[in-house]
Design a protein around this motif. Structure first.
Motif, PDB file in Angstrom:
ATOM      1  N   ILE A   1      41.829  39.223  40.483  1.00  0.00           N
ATOM      2  CA  ILE A   1      42.815  40.009  41.219  1.00  0.00           C
ATOM      3  C   ILE A   1      44.015  39.119  41.522  1.00  0.00           C
ATOM      4  O   ILE A   1      43.876  38.070  42.150  1.00  0.00           O
ATOM      5  N   VAL A   2      45.184  39.553  41.061  1.00  0.00           N
ATOM      6  CA  VAL A   2      46.420  38.794  41.253  1.00  0.00           C
ATOM      7  C   VAL A   2      47.238  39.485  42.345  1.00  0.00           C
ATOM      8  O   VAL A   2      47.475  40.688  42.277  1.00  0.00           O
ATOM      9  N   HIS A   3      47.650  38.714  43.337  1.00  0.00           N
ATOM     10  CA  HIS A   3      48.367  39.257  44.490  1.00  0.00           C
ATOM     11  C   HIS A   3      49.853  38.902  44.455  1.00  0.00           C
ATOM     12  O   HIS A   3      50.247  37.873  43.918  1.00  0.00           O
ATOM     13  N   PHE A   4      50.652  39.787  45.086  1.00  0.00           N
ATOM     14  CA  PHE A   4      52.050  39.478  45.369  1.00  0.00           C
ATOM     15  C   PHE A   4      52.090  38.512  46.554  1.00  0.00           C
ATOM     16  O   PHE A   4      51.078  38.269  47.206  1.00  0.00           O
ATOM     17  N   ARG A   5      53.273  38.035  46.874  1.00  0.00           N
ATOM     18  CA  ARG A   5      53.451  37.110  48.004  1.00  0.00           C
ATOM     19  C   ARG A   5      52.957  37.719  49.317  1.00  0.00           C
ATOM     20  O   ARG A   5      52.415  37.023  50.165  1.00  0.00           O
ATOM     21  N   ASP A   6      53.107  39.022  49.507  1.00  0.00           N
ATOM     22  CA  ASP A   6      52.661  39.675  50.745  1.00  0.00           C
ATOM     23  C   ASP A   6      51.168  40.025  50.735  1.00  0.00           C
ATOM     24  O   ASP A   6      50.676  40.693  51.622  1.00  0.00           O
ATOM     25  N   MET A   7      50.462  39.566  49.709  1.00  0.00           N
ATOM     26  CA  MET A   7      49.017  39.744  49.513  1.00  0.00           C
ATOM     27  C   MET A   7      48.620  41.151  49.067  1.00  0.00           C
ATOM     28  O   MET A   7      47.435  41.439  48.948  1.00  0.00           O
ATOM     29  N   SER A   8      49.585  42.028  48.814  1.00  0.00           N
ATOM     30  CA  SER A   8      49.222  43.294  48.187  1.00  0.00           C
ATOM     31  C   SER A   8      48.861  42.997  46.724  1.00  0.00           C
ATOM     32  O   SER A   8      49.213  41.951  46.180  1.00  0.00           O
ATOM     33  N   ILE A   9      48.140  43.905  46.098  1.00  0.00           N
ATOM     34  CA  ILE A   9      47.629  43.652  44.749  1.00  0.00           C
ATOM     35  C   ILE A   9      48.694  43.930  43.697  1.00  0.00           C
ATOM     36  O   ILE A   9      49.323  44.985  43.693  1.00  0.00           O
ATOM     37  N   ASN A  10      48.866  42.988  42.797  1.00  0.00           N
ATOM     38  CA  ASN A  10      49.792  43.093  41.681  1.00  0.00           C
ATOM     39  C   ASN A  10      49.060  43.579  40.435  1.00  0.00           C
ATOM     40  O   ASN A  10      49.427  44.580  39.844  1.00  0.00           O
ATOM     41  N   LYS A  11      47.982  42.881  40.038  1.00  0.00           N
ATOM     42  CA  LYS A  11      47.224  43.206  38.829  1.00  0.00           C
ATOM     43  C   LYS A  11      45.748  42.976  39.079  1.00  0.00           C
ATOM     44  O   LYS A  11      45.367  42.097  39.843  1.00  0.00           O
ATOM     45  N   ILE A  12      44.916  43.763  38.369  1.00  0.00           N
ATOM     46  CA  ILE A  12      43.472  43.546  38.382  1.00  0.00           C
ATOM     47  C   ILE A  12      42.998  43.477  36.942  1.00  0.00           C
ATOM     48  O   ILE A  12      43.273  44.375  36.145  1.00  0.00           O
ATOM     49  N   PHE A  13      42.301  42.391  36.618  1.00  0.00           N
ATOM     50  CA  PHE A  13      41.692  42.234  35.308  1.00  0.00           C
ATOM     51  C   PHE A  13      40.187  42.410  35.496  1.00  0.00           C
ATOM     52  O   PHE A  13      39.571  41.709  36.293  1.00  0.00           O
ATOM     53  N   ASN A  14      39.587  43.347  34.744  1.00  0.00           N
ATOM     54  CA  ASN A  14      38.170  43.650  34.902  1.00  0.00           C
ATOM     55  C   ASN A  14      37.378  43.054  33.745  1.00  0.00           C
ATOM     56  O   ASN A  14      37.517  43.469  32.599  1.00  0.00           O
ATOM     57  N   PHE A  15      36.534  42.083  34.058  1.00  0.00           N
ATOM     58  CA  PHE A  15      35.671  41.467  33.051  1.00  0.00           C
ATOM     59  C   PHE A  15      34.205  41.787  33.335  1.00  0.00           C
ATOM     60  O   PHE A  15      33.319  41.167  32.773  1.00  0.00           O
ATOM     61  N   LYS A  16      33.945  42.766  34.193  1.00  0.00           N
ATOM     62  CA  LYS A  16      32.575  43.139  34.539  1.00  0.00           C
ATOM     63  C   LYS A  16      31.828  43.739  33.361  1.00  0.00           C
ATOM     64  O   LYS A  16      30.638  43.545  33.227  1.00  0.00           O
ATOM     65  N   GLU A  17      32.524  44.481  32.543  1.00  0.00           N
ATOM     66  CA  GLU A  17      31.862  45.237  31.486  1.00  0.00           C
ATOM     67  C   GLU A  17      32.219  44.729  30.104  1.00  0.00           C
ATOM     68  O   GLU A  17      32.238  45.512  29.143  1.00  0.00           O
ATOM     69  N   GLU A  18      32.481  43.444  29.981  1.00  0.00           N
ATOM     70  CA  GLU A  18      32.758  42.870  28.665  1.00  0.00           C
ATOM     71  C   GLU A  18      31.524  43.007  27.802  1.00  0.00           C
ATOM     72  O   GLU A  18      30.416  42.708  28.224  1.00  0.00           O
ATOM     73  N   LYS A  19      31.716  43.475  26.571  1.00  0.00           N
ATOM     74  CA  LYS A  19      30.585  43.671  25.668  1.00  0.00           C
ATOM     75  C   LYS A  19      30.257  42.384  24.944  1.00  0.00           C
ATOM     76  O   LYS A  19      31.139  41.630  24.543  1.00  0.00           O
ATOM     77  N   GLU A  20      28.961  42.148  24.812  1.00  0.00           N
ATOM     78  CA  GLU A  20      28.488  40.975  24.070  1.00  0.00           C
ATOM     79  C   GLU A  20      28.750  41.187  22.584  1.00  0.00           C
ATOM     80  O   GLU A  20      28.794  42.322  22.099  1.00  0.00           O
ATOM     81  N   ASN A  21      28.895  40.092  21.856  1.00  0.00           N
ATOM     82  CA  ASN A  21      29.019  40.199  20.399  1.00  0.00           C
ATOM     83  C   ASN A  21      27.705  40.705  19.824  1.00  0.00           C
ATOM     84  O   ASN A  21      26.642  40.238  20.180  1.00  0.00           O
ATOM     85  N   GLU A  22      27.804  41.679  18.943  1.00  0.00           N
ATOM     86  CA  GLU A  22      26.595  42.257  18.361  1.00  0.00           C
ATOM     87  C   GLU A  22      26.210  41.566  17.101  1.00  0.00           C
ATOM     88  O   GLU A  22      26.924  40.996  16.402  1.00  0.00           O
TER      89      GLU A  22
END
Length: 70
Positions: A49-70
């Protein structure tokens, strides 16, 4: 679950695993912090989670559901 957060502190960018840890690393640029944070979040299958200077959220990168190589 613990996620990684990137935020501005003074003139630097901090990468921190939350909750309950101190700054993992300090970077001079946001780009460097995001690059390192993406690697850690992907390895640990969590959010970056990347925040702005005021700590509000700028971007969210989700790696929770990355698929394994088959």
């Amino acid at each position: 679950m613990r996620n990684y957060h990137i935020y501005r502190r003074d003139e630097n960018w901090v990468l921190k695993r939350v909750p309950g840890s101190r700054a993992s690393r300090i970077f001079s640029t946001q780009r460097e912090a995001i690059k390192r944070g993406k690697g850690l979040a992907k390895k640990n299958k969590c959010l970056l989670i990347v925040h702005f200077r005021d700590m509000s959220i700028n971007k969210i990168f989700n790696f929770k559901e990355e698929k394994e190589n088959e």
